[in-house]
Structures are given as C-alpha cells and as structure tokens.
Design an enzyme around this catalytic site. Structure first.
Site, PDB file in Angstrom:
ATOM      1  N   ASN A   7      23.431  38.546  51.450  1.00  0.00           N
ATOM      2  CA  ASN A   7      24.512  37.993  50.633  1.00  0.00           C
ATOM      3  C   ASN A   7      24.327  36.481  50.595  1.00  0.00           C
ATOM      4  O   ASN A   7      24.602  35.783  51.568  1.00  0.00           O
ATOM      5  CB  ASN A   7      25.868  38.365  51.259  1.00  0.00           C
ATOM      6  CG  ASN A   7      27.030  37.906  50.400  1.00  0.00           C
ATOM      7  OD1 ASN A   7      26.873  37.074  49.504  1.00  0.00           O
ATOM      8  ND2 ASN A   7      28.200  38.434  50.678  1.00  0.00           N
ATOM      9  N   ARG A  90      23.640  41.393  47.368  1.00  0.00           N
ATOM     10  CA  ARG A  90      24.939  41.269  46.723  1.00  0.00           C
ATOM     11  C   ARG A  90      24.768  40.316  45.540  1.00  0.00           C
ATOM     12  O   ARG A  90      24.391  39.149  45.701  1.00  0.00           O
ATOM     13  CB  ARG A  90      25.938  40.689  47.721  1.00  0.00           C
ATOM     14  CG  ARG A  90      27.364  40.752  47.245  1.00  0.00           C
ATOM     15  CD  ARG A  90      27.897  39.398  46.912  1.00  0.00           C
ATOM     16  NE  ARG A  90      29.225  39.500  46.338  1.00  0.00           N
ATOM     17  CZ  ARG A  90      30.135  38.552  46.437  1.00  0.00           C
ATOM     18  NH1 ARG A  90      29.888  37.462  47.104  1.00  0.00           N
ATOM     19  NH2 ARG A  90      31.294  38.700  45.851  1.00  0.00           N
ATOM     20  N   HIS A 179      34.842  42.523  42.625  1.00  0.00           N
ATOM     21  CA  HIS A 179      35.125  43.367  43.807  1.00  0.00           C
ATOM     22  C   HIS A 179      34.751  44.829  43.555  1.00  0.00           C
ATOM     23  O   HIS A 179      35.304  45.733  44.188  1.00  0.00           O
ATOM     24  CB  HIS A 179      36.625  43.336  44.189  1.00  0.00           C
ATOM     25  CG  HIS A 179      37.109  42.034  44.729  1.00  0.00           C
ATOM     26  ND1 HIS A 179      38.385  41.572  44.472  1.00  0.00           N
ATOM     27  CD2 HIS A 179      36.519  41.097  45.514  1.00  0.00           C
ATOM     28  CE1 HIS A 179      38.554  40.402  45.079  1.00  0.00           C
ATOM     29  NE2 HIS A 179      37.426  40.090  45.704  1.00  0.00           N
ATOM     30  N   LEU A 208      43.070  43.269  48.686  1.00  0.00           N
ATOM     31  CA  LEU A 208      43.877  42.081  48.969  1.00  0.00           C
ATOM     32  C   LEU A 208      43.252  41.296  50.125  1.00  0.00           C
ATOM     33  O   LEU A 208      43.504  41.586  51.300  1.00  0.00           O
ATOM     34  CB  LEU A 208      45.317  42.488  49.320  1.00  0.00           C
ATOM     35  CG  LEU A 208      46.027  43.452  48.358  1.00  0.00           C
ATOM     36  CD1 LEU A 208      47.435  43.779  48.855  1.00  0.00           C
ATOM     37  CD2 LEU A 208      46.080  42.874  46.950  1.00  0.00           C
ATOM     38  N   GLY A 211      40.307  36.634  48.033  1.00  0.00           N
ATOM     39  CA  GLY A 211      40.360  36.991  46.617  1.00  0.00           C
ATOM     40  C   GLY A 211      41.092  38.330  46.526  1.00  0.00           C
ATOM     41  O   GLY A 211      40.968  39.155  47.429  1.00  0.00           O
ATOM     42  N   ARG A 240      43.924  30.856  44.528  1.00  0.00           N
ATOM     43  CA  ARG A 240      43.829  31.017  43.064  1.00  0.00           C
ATOM     44  C   ARG A 240      45.157  31.523  42.504  1.00  0.00           C
ATOM     45  O   ARG A 240      45.834  32.336  43.136  1.00  0.00           O
ATOM     46  CB  ARG A 240      42.725  32.023  42.715  1.00  0.00           C
ATOM     47  CG  ARG A 240      41.348  31.472  42.893  1.00  0.00           C
ATOM     48  CD  ARG A 240      40.292  32.541  42.692  1.00  0.00           C
ATOM     49  NE  ARG A 240      39.625  32.866  43.935  1.00  0.00           N
ATOM     50  CZ  ARG A 240      38.856  33.932  44.136  1.00  0.00           C
ATOM     51  NH1 ARG A 240      38.666  34.803  43.176  1.00  0.00           N
ATOM     52  NH2 ARG A 240      38.289  34.125  45.303  1.00  0.00           N
ATOM     53  N   ASP A 282      46.272  31.318  54.626  1.00  0.00           N
ATOM     54  CA  ASP A 282      46.142  32.430  55.571  1.00  0.00           C
ATOM     55  C   ASP A 282      47.447  33.232  55.601  1.00  0.00           C
ATOM     56  O   ASP A 282      48.493  32.721  56.000  1.00  0.00           O
ATOM     57  CB  ASP A 282      45.816  31.875  56.967  1.00  0.00           C
ATOM     58  CG  ASP A 282      45.453  32.981  57.946  1.00  0.00           C
ATOM     59  OD1 ASP A 282      46.136  34.029  57.952  1.00  0.00           O
ATOM     60  OD2 ASP A 282      44.489  32.794  58.694  1.00  0.00           O
ATOM     61  N   ARG A 284      48.535  35.484  57.512  1.00  0.00           N
ATOM     62  CA  ARG A 284      49.191  35.609  58.825  1.00  0.00           C
ATOM     63  C   ARG A 284      50.118  34.429  59.067  1.00  0.00           C
ATOM     64  O   ARG A 284      51.260  34.600  59.522  1.00  0.00           O
ATOM     65  CB  ARG A 284      48.147  35.641  59.950  1.00  0.00           C
ATOM     66  CG  ARG A 284      47.446  36.961  60.064  1.00  0.00           C
ATOM     67  CD  ARG A 284      46.209  36.835  60.888  1.00  0.00           C
ATOM     68  NE  ARG A 284      45.201  36.058  60.156  1.00  0.00           N
ATOM     69  CZ  ARG A 284      43.906  36.113  60.384  1.00  0.00           C
ATOM     70  NH1 ARG A 284      43.447  36.864  61.338  1.00  0.00           N
ATOM     71  NH2 ARG A 284      43.046  35.403  59.666  1.00  0.00           N
ATOM     72  N   GLY A 330      41.319  42.089  53.977  1.00  0.00           N
ATOM     73  CA  GLY A 330      42.051  41.462  55.085  1.00  0.00           C
ATOM     74  C   GLY A 330      43.554  41.681  55.076  1.00  0.00           C
ATOM     75  O   GLY A 330      44.133  42.130  56.072  1.00  0.00           O
ATOM     76  N   GLU A 333      44.472  45.705  54.594  1.00  0.00           N
ATOM     77  CA  GLU A 333      44.192  46.540  55.770  1.00  0.00           C
ATOM     78  C   GLU A 333      45.103  46.224  56.945  1.00  0.00           C
ATOM     79  O   GLU A 333      45.348  47.078  57.799  1.00  0.00           O
ATOM     80  CB  GLU A 333      42.740  46.300  56.240  1.00  0.00           C
ATOM     81  CG  GLU A 333      41.698  46.826  55.292  1.00  0.00           C
ATOM     82  CD  GLU A 333      40.317  46.215  55.535  1.00  0.00           C
ATOM     83  OE1 GLU A 333      40.048  45.733  56.655  1.00  0.00           O
ATOM     84  OE2 GLU A 333      39.506  46.224  54.596  1.00  0.00           O
ATOM     85  N   GLU A 384      31.826  45.158  52.685  1.00  0.00           N
ATOM     86  CA  GLU A 384      30.929  44.874  51.571  1.00  0.00           C
ATOM     87  C   GLU A 384      29.458  45.110  51.922  1.00  0.00           C
ATOM     88  O   GLU A 384      28.719  45.739  51.157  1.00  0.00           O
ATOM     89  CB  GLU A 384      31.124  43.427  51.148  1.00  0.00           C
ATOM     90  CG  GLU A 384      30.498  43.136  49.811  1.00  0.00           C
ATOM     91  CD  GLU A 384      30.913  41.792  49.285  1.00  0.00           C
ATOM     92  OE1 GLU A 384      30.911  40.830  50.051  1.00  0.00           O
ATOM     93  OE2 GLU A 384      31.254  41.730  48.087  1.00  0.00           O
TER      94      GLU A 384
HETATM   95  P1  ADP Z   1      37.628  37.508  52.007  1.00  0.00           P
HETATM   96  O1  ADP Z   1      38.151  37.703  50.609  1.00  0.00           O
HETATM   97  O2  ADP Z   1      37.274  36.092  52.321  1.00  0.00           O
HETATM   98  O3  ADP Z   1      36.591  38.539  52.440  1.00  0.00           O
HETATM   99  P2  ADP Z   1      39.365  38.921  53.851  1.00  0.00           P
HETATM  100  O4  ADP Z   1      39.239  40.244  53.236  1.00  0.00           O
HETATM  101  O5  ADP Z   1      38.764  38.699  55.208  1.00  0.00           O
HETATM  102  O6  ADP Z   1      38.919  37.753  52.897  1.00  0.00           O
HETATM  103  O7  ADP Z   1      40.931  38.588  53.933  1.00  0.00           O
HETATM  104  C1  ADP Z   1      41.396  37.367  54.384  1.00  0.00           C
HETATM  105  C2  ADP Z   1      42.899  37.395  54.349  1.00  0.00           C
HETATM  106  O8  ADP Z   1      43.365  38.466  55.183  1.00  0.00           O
HETATM  107  C3  ADP Z   1      43.532  36.119  54.869  1.00  0.00           C
HETATM  108  O9  ADP Z   1      44.621  35.758  54.026  1.00  0.00           O
HETATM  109  C4  ADP Z   1      44.080  36.538  56.217  1.00  0.00           C
HETATM  110  O10 ADP Z   1      45.209  35.815  56.560  1.00  0.00           O
HETATM  111  C5  ADP Z   1      44.463  37.982  55.917  1.00  0.00           C
HETATM  112  N1  ADP Z   1      44.699  38.731  57.154  1.00  0.00           N
HETATM  113  C6  ADP Z   1      43.831  39.043  58.130  1.00  0.00           C
HETATM  114  N2  ADP Z   1      44.475  39.676  59.152  1.00  0.00           N
HETATM  115  C7  ADP Z   1      45.790  39.757  58.783  1.00  0.00           C
HETATM  116  C8  ADP Z   1      46.963  40.288  59.381  1.00  0.00           C
HETATM  117  N3  ADP Z   1      46.941  40.863  60.591  1.00  0.00           N
HETATM  118  N4  ADP Z   1      48.142  40.183  58.696  1.00  0.00           N
HETATM  119  C9  ADP Z   1      48.191  39.584  57.516  1.00  0.00           C
HETATM  120  N5  ADP Z   1      47.124  39.077  56.884  1.00  0.00           N
HETATM  121  C10 ADP Z   1      45.925  39.157  57.505  1.00  0.00           C
END
Ligand code: ADP
Length: 408
Positions: A7, A90, A179, A208, A211, A240, A282, A284, A330, A333, A384
């Site tokens: 990637n 990728r 995606h 989610l 991106g 975004r 973020d 979280r 992220g 899940e 991915e």
């Molecule tokens: P990318 O698009 O960069 O691959 P990810 O799929 O890793 O991103 O997702 C990142 C997002 O997931 C971030 O906003 C992060 O805060 C969120 N995230 C990860 N763990 C949690 C959680 N336990 N609760 C809420 N959001 C989370």
C-alpha cells in the site's frame, strides 16, 4: 504460499506479508515520512518487532528498505524474496474501465495513468510503488486491487450528477465511489453470518473510519455509494465535510476571498468532526468530550450520526427489501454509541438494536440486532490488507488454472 500486499501512499509504504490461503499475517512492515530526512522503518511479525530510522529519499528506495527488512538478514522472516508467489497492490482510482481486481499489464498501468487527474494525491504514489515492485520482482504476478472497482456496477441514475452531460463525456465527471474492497468484503462476510446466499442478500454497508462511506449492496453488487467523483462527498468524516451545498465554494471565494486551493483544503482537512468539534478528528475523544459536556463535541457527534441515519433511510428506499446493515472500520467496529445513535428511531423501518449485544460488540464480528428485528444489524471488522491478499490469491489461482488448461 506467500503473498505480499503493498500500500503505497503519498509519504509512506506499508507492506504486509500473508500466508495464503490461511490468511495468516507473517510480517507487517512500514516506512513513513519518505523523502523527509527523518524516515522511519517499523517491522512487526510473529516473532519480530523492530523500529529504527532509515534512509529513503523516494518511494523506490523506501520499497527497497522494506523488502530488505522482510529478509531474514534484515530482521524479517523470508529466506529469499523468491518465496513470494504474488504481489497485491492497493490502487485508488481505476476510473470506469476496471471493475474487478486484475493482473497488472500495460493496459492497467495506462488506466492508472489516465486517472491521475481524478486522484492526483493517490494514483501517482500507487503507480511508483507498482513500477518499483515490478522491477524488483521481475516476472512475478502483480495484482491491482482498486478502491473504485466494486462500485463499477452502480447504475447511471445513481452515478450521474445533474450537470452538463459533456462534463461526463469529456472529463469523466461522475460518481465513482471508494472503499470498494472494504464494502465488498464486509458484504460477503455479512451474508455468510446471516447464512444467506450473497446473491439474495440486500445490505447497507457503513465504512466509518477516518474516511467514511455508505454503500447500498444488492445481491453482492454495489448499486449506490456516498462518496463521489472524489472521497469528499457523502458522510461526515474525520476532517472532510461530506455533503454540502456546492454553492458554498462560490460563497467562500466571493465573501472570504479564498482561492480554489484554500477552499479545497478547508473542506478536506479542516472540516468534518474536527472542524465542528474543535477537539480533533478522533471519535473517541469527541465522545469523551461530549460526555463531559462539551457542546461542540456533542454537536459534531450529532451531525455525524444524523448523516449516517439519513443515508440508511435513502439506501433502504433504493434497495426496497433490506436484510442487513453492516458497521465496519474504526468507528463502526468500535463505537456502540455511534451505532445506537445512528439507528435510533428506525424501529418503524424494522430496525431494532439489542442494546446488550451492541455494547459487547467492540472490534469483533457480531450480530447486534434484537431477535424481533426485521433487519439484521451486524458488526464486521474490515482489513484492507487482508482483502487485497484474498483478491490477489484469487487472481493467482485463476491464472494458474488458465495456465494448466492451456497446457492440457
Ligand atoms: P482509517 O480510515 O484511517 O483507516 P480507522 O478505520 O482506523 O481509520 O478509524 C479511525 C477512527 O476510528 C478514528 O476516528 C478513531 O477515533 C475511531 N475509533 C477507534 N476506536 C474507537 C472506539 N473505541 N470508539 C470510537 N471510535 C473509535
């Protein structure tokens, strides 16, 4: 057999070595900050873990660093690169011509080059990585797995924008969607989890992460998706904006004197969850801030979940019958709170969460709908690199079968 997944982004290269078809990760290797003087290499494997600065002036040099590091003398797990049977790449934008994962030949390279205008940040580094790998691996099978490919089945009424037709014909202006590997993988897994044939299963898949995108998937084929000509359209994302009134562009230029580049940066890098909340992108941290009374964080969370809900409603209408809603990436899940808020009030549409199952489903596959829900709700972690490895393995097996048929 071993498959290497590459990637290649604008300033980093990530490589994952898989044992297939077992789907086992043997090593994960990454060079970041390519060309910045303080480039860094990390390697993680079943029995190795290292991290050190490295020299990598460009992507080709960085790929050499990564491949050397995968070898036993570099700290890795391979006796020789010959152990790698095929390489999966990728790739971001395959335009209209490519609708599945393909063995790389000069035609595929031409398509990637033609689509640089639609993905100026992504296709060039993808191409550099691909060419460098072709040079390093000689005649080994290289497979291109495109973000856009899965959405090649979207019908014209969903992919046309209502702008002058010539923009489509002459400049390729239309919805492409991204995606794709993730939407395809989680749709496939969801059908298996529901014990349904994929061909008979209607799903809304919600990717989610940083991106974010939604897709309507009928019988395993994408029929609509929220990202468009570029990955800026649709859901609210980390930085975004997603859907806006396109006249905002004109308004910002006229009223604030912003240049096209400044408006583009504002909508891509300073908007979304970060722009609304003021506490970053973020999820979280946004949820934590909202819980402790931060009004803007609560607003960002509310706008984010409302937009997801709106797309669920739209795609439910597109699909007619809906069998499942799938959350991945992220946020999808890991966040019971986002899932709950996005589905809140959808009981009249036959969508009912089981609160306990929802709360327990963090980072693992689960069905989280109530037993009396007409529509199943699922959590399916996406991966991915694994999706690319699976596709590469599929192309490898098919090319091997073709070869032995020709020999017979
Ligand atoms: P990318 O698009 O960069 O691959 P990810 O799929 O890793 O991103 O997702 C990142 C997002 O997931 C971030 O906003 C992060 O805060 C969120 N995230 C990860 N763990 C949690 C959680 N336990 N609760 C809420 N959001 C989370």
């Amino acid at each position: 057999m071993k498959i290497l997944v590459i990637n290649c982004g604008s300033s980093s290269i990530k490589c994952t070595l898989f044992a297939m078809p077992e789907r086992r990760v043997l090593a994960d290797c990454m060079v970041e900050k390519i060309g910045e003087g303080d480039a860094a290499l990390t390697l993680r494997g079943e029995e190795v873990s290292l991290s050190r600065p490295c020299r990598s002036d460009d992507h080709k040099a960085a790929l050499d660093v990564v491949l050397d590091c995968l070898l036993r003398e570099g700290g890795g797990v391979l006796g020789s690169l010959d152990e790698i049977a095929a390489v999966g790449h990728r790739m971001v934008h395959g335009g209209e011509k490519i609708s599945s994962s393909v063995a790389v030949d000069s035609e595929v390279i031409k398509v990637v080059e033609e689509n640089i205008k639609l993905a100026p940040l992504h296709n060039p580094p993808n191409l550099v990585g691909l060419k460098a790998a072709m040079e390093r691996f000689g005649g080994k099978l290289q497979v291109a797995v495109f973000d856009t490919a899965f959405h090649g089945t979207i019908p014209p009424e969903a992919y046309f924008y209502a702008v002058p037709y010539e923009l489509y014909k002459e400049h390729g202006v239309r919805r492409y969607g991204f995606h794709g590997t993730s939407h395809r993988y989680v749709a496939d897994r969801a059908a298996q989890m529901l014990s349904m044939a994929l061909e008979e299963c209607n799903l809304i898949t919600l990717h989610l992460g940083n991106g974010c995108s939604a897709a309507a998937v009928r019988g395993g084929r994408s029929v609509d998706t929220s990202m468009g000509l570029t990955p800026l359209e649709g859901l609210v994302m980390g930085t975004r904006c997603g859907d806006i009134d396109p006249a905002l562009f004109f308004y910002l230029a006229e009223q604030l004197g912003m240049s096209p580049q400044e408006v583009y940066d504002l909508l891509n890098r300073r908007s979304g969850l970060a722009g609304l909340s003021g506490v970053g992108n973020d999820m979280r941290e946004i949820i934590a801030a909202a819980r402790s009374g931060n009004v803007r964080a609560e607003l960002a969370l509310g706008v984010f979940c409302y937009r997801v809900k709106k797309y669920i409603g739209a795609y439910h209408a597109v699909l007619g019958r809906l069998d499942g809603i799938v959350f991945t990436a992220g946020i999808g899940e890991n966040s019971p709170e986002v899932r709950r808020r996005a589905l809140d009030g959808l009981e009249p549409l036959g969508i009912r969460l089981d609160e306990k199952k929802n709360a327990r489903a963090v980072g693992r596959e689960a069905i989280i709908s109530a037993d009396n829900s007409a529509v199943s709700v699922l959590v399916v972690p996406t991966d991915e690199a694994l999706n690319i490895a699976i596709d590469t393995y599929g192309v490898y097996v098919r090319s091997f079968e073709c070869q032995s048929q020709e020999e017979r």
